[in-house]
Design a protein around this motif. Structure first.
Motif, PDB file in Angstrom:
ATOM      1  N   ASN A  85     -16.142  -6.769   2.622  1.00 43.19           N
ATOM      2  CA  ASN A  85     -16.560  -6.308   1.311  1.00 43.19           C
ATOM      3  C   ASN A  85     -16.325  -4.811   1.142  1.00 43.19           C
ATOM      4  OD1 ASN A  85     -19.036  -4.968  -0.256  1.00 43.19           O
ATOM      5  ND2 ASN A  85     -18.540  -6.904  -1.235  1.00 43.19           N
ATOM      6  N   GLY A  86     -16.699  -4.030   2.152  1.00 42.52           N
ATOM      7  CA  GLY A  86     -16.504  -2.588   2.073  1.00 42.52           C
ATOM      8  C   GLY A  86     -15.036  -2.214   2.010  1.00 42.52           C
ATOM      9  N   THR A  87     -14.214  -2.915   2.788  1.00 43.41           N
ATOM     10  CA  THR A  87     -12.772  -2.663   2.779  1.00 43.41           C
ATOM     11  C   THR A  87     -12.201  -2.876   1.391  1.00 43.41           C
ATOM     12  OG1 THR A  87     -12.611  -3.402   5.080  1.00 43.41           O
ATOM     13  CG2 THR A  87     -10.571  -3.312   3.819  1.00 43.41           C
ATOM     14  N   LEU A  88     -12.543  -4.007   0.789  1.00 46.16           N
ATOM     15  CA  LEU A  88     -12.008  -4.341  -0.529  1.00 46.16           C
ATOM     16  C   LEU A  88     -12.605  -3.469  -1.625  1.00 46.16           C
ATOM     17  CD1 LEU A  88     -10.297  -6.335  -2.243  1.00 46.16           C
ATOM     18  CD2 LEU A  88     -12.351  -7.734  -2.450  1.00 46.16           C
ATOM     19  N   LEU A  89     -13.928  -3.320  -1.617  1.00 47.18           N
ATOM     20  CA  LEU A  89     -14.613  -2.630  -2.701  1.00 47.18           C
ATOM     21  C   LEU A  89     -14.213  -1.162  -2.800  1.00 47.18           C
ATOM     22  CD1 LEU A  89     -16.738  -2.962  -4.938  1.00 47.18           C
ATOM     23  CD2 LEU A  89     -18.470  -2.266  -3.277  1.00 47.18           C
ATOM     24  N   PHE A  90     -14.318  -0.434  -1.683  1.00 41.00           N
ATOM     25  CA  PHE A  90     -13.986   0.992  -1.712  1.00 41.00           C
ATOM     26  C   PHE A  90     -12.488   1.211  -1.895  1.00 41.00           C
ATOM     27  CE2 PHE A  90     -18.150   1.263   0.295  1.00 41.00           C
ATOM     28  CZ  PHE A  90     -18.688   2.377  -0.306  1.00 41.00           C
ATOM     29  N   GLY A  91     -11.682   0.412  -1.187  1.00 48.21           N
ATOM     30  CA  GLY A  91     -10.238   0.583  -1.280  1.00 48.21           C
ATOM     31  C   GLY A  91      -9.704   0.258  -2.660  1.00 48.21           C
ATOM     32  N   THR A 134       0.946   6.652  -0.213  1.00 52.83           N
ATOM     33  CA  THR A 134       0.607   5.323   0.294  1.00 52.83           C
ATOM     34  C   THR A 134      -0.429   5.413   1.400  1.00 52.83           C
ATOM     35  OG1 THR A 134       2.816   4.494  -0.240  1.00 52.83           O
ATOM     36  CG2 THR A 134       1.516   3.230   1.354  1.00 52.83           C
ATOM     37  N   VAL A 135      -0.243   6.393   2.313  1.00 52.28           N
ATOM     38  CA  VAL A 135      -1.186   6.591   3.405  1.00 52.28           C
ATOM     39  C   VAL A 135      -2.557   6.952   2.867  1.00 52.28           C
ATOM     40  CG1 VAL A 135      -1.770   8.040   5.383  1.00 52.28           C
ATOM     41  CG2 VAL A 135       0.572   7.222   5.098  1.00 52.28           C
ATOM     42  N   ILE A 136      -2.594   7.825   1.859  1.00 53.12           N
ATOM     43  CA  ILE A 136      -3.866   8.246   1.265  1.00 53.12           C
ATOM     44  C   ILE A 136      -4.586   7.051   0.651  1.00 53.12           C
ATOM     45  CG2 ILE A 136      -4.908   9.588  -0.605  1.00 53.12           C
ATOM     46  CD1 ILE A 136      -2.761  11.722  -0.102  1.00 53.12           C
ATOM     47  N   ARG A 137      -3.799   6.197  -0.047  1.00 53.97           N
ATOM     48  CA  ARG A 137      -4.415   5.026  -0.679  1.00 53.97           C
ATOM     49  C   ARG A 137      -4.939   4.048   0.367  1.00 53.97           C
ATOM     50  NH1 ARG A 137      -0.255   5.784  -4.668  1.00 53.97           N
ATOM     51  NH2 ARG A 137       1.183   4.467  -3.479  1.00 53.97           N
ATOM     52  N   LEU A 138      -4.190   3.876   1.452  1.00 52.90           N
ATOM     53  CA  LEU A 138      -4.612   2.956   2.506  1.00 52.90           C
ATOM     54  C   LEU A 138      -5.840   3.472   3.254  1.00 52.90           C
ATOM     55  CD1 LEU A 138      -1.184   1.818   4.012  1.00 52.90           C
ATOM     56  CD2 LEU A 138      -2.715   0.509   2.534  1.00 52.90           C
ATOM     57  N   GLN A 139      -5.989   4.804   3.308  1.00 54.18           N
ATOM     58  CA  GLN A 139      -7.135   5.374   4.017  1.00 54.18           C
ATOM     59  C   GLN A 139      -8.449   4.953   3.390  1.00 54.18           C
ATOM     60  OE1 GLN A 139      -6.339   9.592   4.057  1.00 54.18           O
ATOM     61  NE2 GLN A 139      -5.516   9.534   6.146  1.00 54.18           N
ATOM     62  N   SER A 140      -8.467   4.821   2.059  1.00 61.09           N
ATOM     63  CA  SER A 140      -9.714   4.440   1.400  1.00 61.09           C
ATOM     64  C   SER A 140     -10.135   3.023   1.794  1.00 61.09           C
ATOM     65  CB  SER A 140      -9.572   4.546  -0.128  1.00 61.09           C
ATOM     66  OG  SER A 140      -8.550   3.690  -0.601  1.00 61.09           O
ATOM     67  N   TYR A 141      -9.153   2.131   2.017  1.00 60.03           N
ATOM     68  CA  TYR A 141      -9.470   0.782   2.492  1.00 60.03           C
ATOM     69  C   TYR A 141     -10.011   0.845   3.914  1.00 60.03           C
ATOM     70  CZ  TYR A 141      -6.918  -1.235  -1.474  1.00 60.03           C
ATOM     71  OH  TYR A 141      -6.507  -1.599  -2.736  1.00 60.03           O
ATOM     72  N   LEU A 142      -9.343   1.655   4.762  1.00 59.03           N
ATOM     73  CA  LEU A 142      -9.774   1.791   6.149  1.00 59.03           C
ATOM     74  C   LEU A 142     -11.165   2.401   6.244  1.00 59.03           C
ATOM     75  CD1 LEU A 142      -9.198   1.684   9.196  1.00 59.03           C
ATOM     76  CD2 LEU A 142      -8.095   3.927   8.978  1.00 59.03           C
ATOM     77  N   HIS A 143     -11.394   3.454   5.471  1.00 55.10           N
ATOM     78  CA  HIS A 143     -12.692   4.117   5.499  1.00 55.10           C
ATOM     79  C   HIS A 143     -13.792   3.213   4.960  1.00 55.10           C
ATOM     80  CE1 HIS A 143     -10.484   8.262   5.323  1.00 55.10           C
ATOM     81  NE2 HIS A 143     -10.415   7.687   6.513  1.00 55.10           N
ATOM     82  N   GLY A 144     -13.470   2.448   3.923  1.00 56.11           N
ATOM     83  CA  GLY A 144     -14.457   1.518   3.378  1.00 56.11           C
ATOM     84  C   GLY A 144     -14.837   0.457   4.390  1.00 56.11           C
ATOM     85  N   ILE A 148     -21.183   7.636   5.623  1.00 60.32           N
ATOM     86  CA  ILE A 148     -20.022   7.545   6.509  1.00 60.32           C
ATOM     87  C   ILE A 148     -18.726   7.566   5.714  1.00 60.32           C
ATOM     88  CG2 ILE A 148     -18.826   6.075   8.183  1.00 60.32           C
ATOM     89  CD1 ILE A 148     -21.528   5.041   9.090  1.00 60.32           C
ATOM     90  N   TYR A 149     -18.678   6.836   4.598  1.00 57.40           N
ATOM     91  CA  TYR A 149     -17.462   6.793   3.783  1.00 57.40           C
ATOM     92  C   TYR A 149     -17.117   8.175   3.222  1.00 57.40           C
ATOM     93  CZ  TYR A 149     -14.178   5.626   0.070  1.00 57.40           C
ATOM     94  OH  TYR A 149     -13.086   5.580  -0.752  1.00 57.40           O
ATOM     95  N   ASP A 150     -18.105   8.852   2.634  1.00 54.68           N
ATOM     96  CA  ASP A 150     -17.848  10.178   2.070  1.00 54.68           C
ATOM     97  C   ASP A 150     -17.415  11.167   3.158  1.00 54.68           C
ATOM     98  OD1 ASP A 150     -18.495   9.236  -0.382  1.00 54.68           O
ATOM     99  OD2 ASP A 150     -20.470  10.185  -0.533  1.00 54.68           O
TER     100      ASP A 150
END
Length: 293
Positions: free
Chosen positions: A87-93, A17-27, A284-286
């Motif tokens: 947009n970045g939060t939603l799109l990448f996450g 769950t944490v890993i999945r949430l990180q992609s939203y945060l990073h995005g 930055i995301y990568d």
């Protein structure tokens, strides 16, 4: 003392769950940081928009904006700043979430290579549903012809609220959905392979990500630019006769004298905007993803 299997399973679920949430945060973080230069390049963005709806040269458009003054120059800057971050939060996450689910349901190497693009397609569709109202408000605010009868953000919101949904907040939803799904699909499908190719030239990982994001978004922006021009023209006005997508496209094509060159007015400035925003966002995301893995 060793935990029970149930506890181990719960711990694994928490980590996932944490890993999945990180992609939203990073995005969201990468998009926020890349959105800051929007304050500096917004005049470029507004120049592109005016060219799209008025079919004027860069020189004429810049002169028009100069006469309007610095206050009106930044009219409409709030929606893209807000939209860029969300947009970045939603799109990448969402793309990462869809990719993980799709990866569990396929074992074919060939189809697995296409999964990032497929997940990007799904994320782009959700993006269109969520952000079409933002784009609609932004385009109304940026159209100088609306300054007198729609002088504020509140007046725009109230006017769109009383319109039919297809003519109000969700005007031009179909071309936006096509543009966003294709754009997101191509971005997530190409940025990885392009990054690997660029890295082979000796660039650093962050440099490779930046160049990959820049080249990928540049190609996508130019390919889908006519759809952006169509959306801008469909959304710039409020009220009037309700026209379908094909009718609006025919009118746009006729107004450009059936010329591809005139249709692509402002296209070169899209390259500059893509270099600044998506190059920074991708790098930055990568970088964040690599640090957390």
């Amino acid at each position: 003392m060793t935990g029970s299997p149930d506890h181990k399973q719960e711990d694994g679920g928490d980590r996932n769950t944490v890993i999945r949430l990180q992609s939203y945060l990073h995005g969201g973080t990468s998009s926020l940081l890349s959105a800051l230069p929007t304050l500096f390049v917004f005049p470029v963005y507004k120049t592109i928009f005016r060219q799209q709806i008025h079919n004027t040269s860069v020189h004429h458009t810049v002169g028009q904006l100069y006469k309007e003054g610095p206050v009106k120059l930044y009219r409409g800057v709030v929606p893209p700043l807000l939209m860029r971050t969300l947009n970045g939060t939603l799109l990448f996450g969402l793309q990462d979430t869809l990719l993980r689910h799709l990866s569990l349901s396929t074992h074919n190497a060939t189809s697995a290579a296409a999964l990032p693009a497929l997940a990007g397609f799904g994320a782009g569709m959700v993006e269109a549903v969520v952000f079409t109202p933002f784009e609609r408000v932004q385009n109304v605010l940026q159209n100088g012809q609306n300054d007198r009868h729609l002088p504020s953000l509140r007046s725009v919101l109230m006017r769109l609220k009383v319109q039919r949904i297809s003519q109000g907040y969700y005007r031009a939803f179909l071309p936006i959905a096509v543009r966003n799904t294709l754009g997101s699909s191509l971005y997530f499908g190409l940025k990885g392979p392009v990054c690997v190719l660029v890295a082979g030239r000796g660039l650093s990982p962050m440099g490779s990500s930046f160049v990959s994001g820049t080249l990928t978004s540049m190609a996508i922006s130019l390919t889908l630019y006519p759809l952006s021009v169509l959306v801008a023209n469909m959304q710039a006005q409020v009220g009037g006769e309700a026209k379908g997508v094909m009718t609006c496209w025919s009118a746009l094509w006729k107004s450009r004298n059936h010329s591809v060159a005139l249709l692509y007015r402002g296209g070169t400035l899209v390259i500059l905007r893509s270099c600044i925003t998506w190059g920074i966002t991708t790098a930055i995301y990568d970088r964040q993803q690599q640090q957390s893995s």
